[in-house]
Motif scaffolding. Structure first.
Motif, mmCIF file in Angstrom:
data_model
loop_
_atom_site.group_PDB
_atom_site.id
_atom_site.type_symbol
_atom_site.label_atom_id
_atom_site.label_comp_id
_atom_site.label_asym_id
_atom_site.label_seq_id
_atom_site.Cartn_x
_atom_site.Cartn_y
_atom_site.Cartn_z
ATOM 1 N N SER A 116 -1.676 13.155 -0.271
ATOM 2 C CA SER A 116 -1.170 12.033 0.538
ATOM 3 C C SER A 116 0.251 12.301 1.025
ATOM 4 O O SER A 116 0.576 12.024 2.180
ATOM 5 N N VAL A 117 1.094 12.825 0.137
ATOM 6 C CA VAL A 117 2.474 13.154 0.516
ATOM 7 C C VAL A 117 2.462 14.207 1.628
ATOM 8 O O VAL A 117 3.192 14.080 2.616
ATOM 9 N N LEU A 118 1.626 15.197 1.474
ATOM 10 C CA LEU A 118 1.528 16.254 2.486
ATOM 11 C C LEU A 118 1.036 15.688 3.813
ATOM 12 O O LEU A 118 1.599 15.981 4.868
ATOM 13 N N GLN A 119 0.007 14.857 3.770
ATOM 14 C CA GLN A 119 -0.541 14.266 4.984
ATOM 15 C C GLN A 119 0.504 13.409 5.694
ATOM 16 O O GLN A 119 0.645 13.473 6.916
ATOM 17 N N LYS A 120 1.238 12.620 4.930
ATOM 18 C CA LYS A 120 2.273 11.775 5.507
ATOM 19 C C LYS A 120 3.351 12.630 6.176
ATOM 20 O O LYS A 120 3.799 12.332 7.283
ATOM 21 N N GLU A 121 3.745 13.690 5.503
ATOM 22 C CA GLU A 121 4.768 14.579 6.057
ATOM 23 C C GLU A 121 4.281 15.235 7.344
ATOM 24 O O GLU A 121 5.026 15.347 8.320
ATOM 25 N N LEU A 122 3.033 15.673 7.358
ATOM 26 C CA LEU A 122 2.460 16.277 8.575
ATOM 27 C C LEU A 122 2.465 15.278 9.727
ATOM 28 O O LEU A 122 2.813 15.619 10.860
ATOM 29 N N MET A 123 2.071 14.050 9.437
ATOM 30 C CA MET A 123 2.025 13.013 10.464
ATOM 31 C C MET A 123 3.416 12.755 11.032
ATOM 32 O O MET A 123 3.591 12.660 12.250
ATOM 33 N N GLU A 124 4.407 12.646 10.143
ATOM 34 C CA GLU A 124 5.772 12.414 10.598
ATOM 35 C C GLU A 124 6.273 13.575 11.450
ATOM 36 O O GLU A 124 6.953 13.371 12.453
ATOM 37 N N ARG A 125 5.934 14.792 11.058
ATOM 38 C CA ARG A 125 6.333 15.968 11.837
ATOM 39 C C ARG A 125 5.712 15.950 13.225
ATOM 40 O O ARG A 125 6.374 16.255 14.215
ATOM 41 N N ARG A 126 4.430 15.619 13.280
ATOM 42 C CA ARG A 126 3.742 15.571 14.579
ATOM 43 C C ARG A 126 4.362 14.507 15.477
ATOM 44 O O ARG A 126 4.555 14.741 16.677
ATOM 45 N N LEU A 127 4.639 13.341 14.914
ATOM 46 C CA LEU A 127 5.270 12.282 15.700
ATOM 47 C C LEU A 127 6.642 12.708 16.206
ATOM 48 O O LEU A 127 7.003 12.438 17.353
ATOM 49 N N GLN A 128 7.393 13.384 15.353
ATOM 50 C CA GLN A 128 8.713 13.883 15.757
ATOM 51 C C GLN A 128 8.594 14.859 16.924
ATOM 52 O O GLN A 128 9.351 14.784 17.882
ATOM 53 N N ARG A 129 7.639 15.775 16.823
ATOM 54 C CA ARG A 129 7.454 16.759 17.903
ATOM 55 C C ARG A 129 7.058 16.073 19.194
ATOM 56 O O ARG A 129 7.524 16.437 20.267
ATOM 57 N N MET A 130 6.195 15.067 19.099
ATOM 58 C CA MET A 130 5.769 14.346 20.301
ATOM 59 C C MET A 130 6.938 13.607 20.935
ATOM 60 O O MET A 130 7.083 13.597 22.157
ATOM 61 N N GLU A 131 7.775 12.995 20.114
ATOM 62 C CA GLU A 131 8.946 12.284 20.630
ATOM 63 C C GLU A 131 9.930 13.251 21.266
ATOM 64 O O GLU A 131 10.559 12.925 22.275
ATOM 65 N N ASN A 132 10.079 14.420 20.716
ATOM 66 C CA ASN A 132 10.994 15.421 21.262
ATOM 67 C C ASN A 132 10.501 15.993 22.568
ATOM 68 O O ASN A 132 11.285 16.482 23.368
ATOM 69 N N ARG A 133 9.208 15.936 22.809
ATOM 70 C CA ARG A 133 8.635 16.470 24.045
ATOM 71 C C ARG A 133 8.762 15.496 25.224
ATOM 72 O O ARG A 133 8.688 15.911 26.365
ATOM 73 N N LYS A 134 8.920 14.221 24.925
ATOM 74 C CA LYS A 134 9.015 13.235 25.987
ATOM 75 C C LYS A 134 10.303 13.468 26.786
ATOM 76 O O LYS A 134 11.368 13.676 26.223
ATOM 77 N N PRO A 135 10.189 13.414 28.109
ATOM 78 C CA PRO A 135 11.401 13.589 28.917
ATOM 79 C C PRO A 135 12.358 12.405 28.741
ATOM 80 O O PRO A 135 11.919 11.271 28.552
ATOM 81 N N PHE A 136 13.609 12.708 28.781
ATOM 82 C CA PHE A 136 14.638 11.690 28.607
ATOM 83 C C PHE A 136 14.760 10.905 29.903
ATOM 84 O O PHE A 136 14.917 11.462 30.974
ATOM 85 N N ARG A 137 14.673 9.566 29.792
ATOM 86 C CA ARG A 137 14.787 8.709 30.978
ATOM 87 C C ARG A 137 15.932 7.734 30.764
ATOM 88 O O ARG A 137 16.113 7.193 29.697
ATOM 89 N N GLN A 138 16.628 7.462 31.846
ATOM 90 C CA GLN A 138 17.738 6.496 31.779
ATOM 91 C C GLN A 138 17.391 5.238 32.499
ATOM 92 O O GLN A 138 16.662 5.151 33.394
#
Length: 141
Positions: free
Chosen positions: A119-141
């Motif tokens: 469960s800890v591993l799965q949660k960490e993987l999910m958080e990592r994936r979400l972080q990567r997705m957020e980092n890929r989004k273009p910055f908008r003002q």
């Protein structure tokens, strides 16, 4: 206790990215992940030297059978229910073996800790994936 879990999560973070890229635990960083799991279990079980000498060889056999069953299931494209039934039978078999090395309380703790680690591993993987997705989004003002 919270500090230890935090340390494990941080250590997981370092290896999770490369593990996530390689689904096959037999390749890549599966060894590092297994080492983290062993450290997690060691802390949770608080084994004496005598218990550890008896427990770890049984654990290695157990994990070998678990891995073999999962690999066979993947190769033979077995159904999930059938695979889970095989895994449950392995756990039942090794429950008796683990009881020869540990108290029934520690055996129960082992099975719980093994599930917790997943469960800890799965949660960490999910958080990592979400972080990567957020980092890929273009910055908008």
């Amino acid at each position: 206790m919270k500090k230890i879990i935090l340390i494990i999560v941080i250590a997981l973070s370092a290896s999770v990215v490369s593990v996530a890229q390689d689904d096959d635990a037999e390749k890549g960083n599966g060894g590092r992940l297994e080492a983290l799991k062993i450290a997690y279990l060691t802390k949770k079980l608080n084994l004496s030297t005598d218990e550890a000498q008896k427990f770890w060889p049984i654990y290695n056999q157990y994990m070998s059978e678990i891995r073999k069953t999962r690999i066979d299931a993947r190769q033979n494209k077995e159904g999930e229910i059938h695979t889970e039934e095989k895994l449950l039978n392995i756990r039942k078999k090794f429950n008796g073996e683990f009881n020869k090395a540990l108290s029934s309380e520690k055996v129960n703790t082992f099975f719980k800790a093994e599930k917790e680690f997943g469960s800890v591993l799965q949660k960490e993987l999910m958080e990592r994936r979400l972080q990567r997705m957020e980092n890929r989004k273009p910055f908008r003002q």
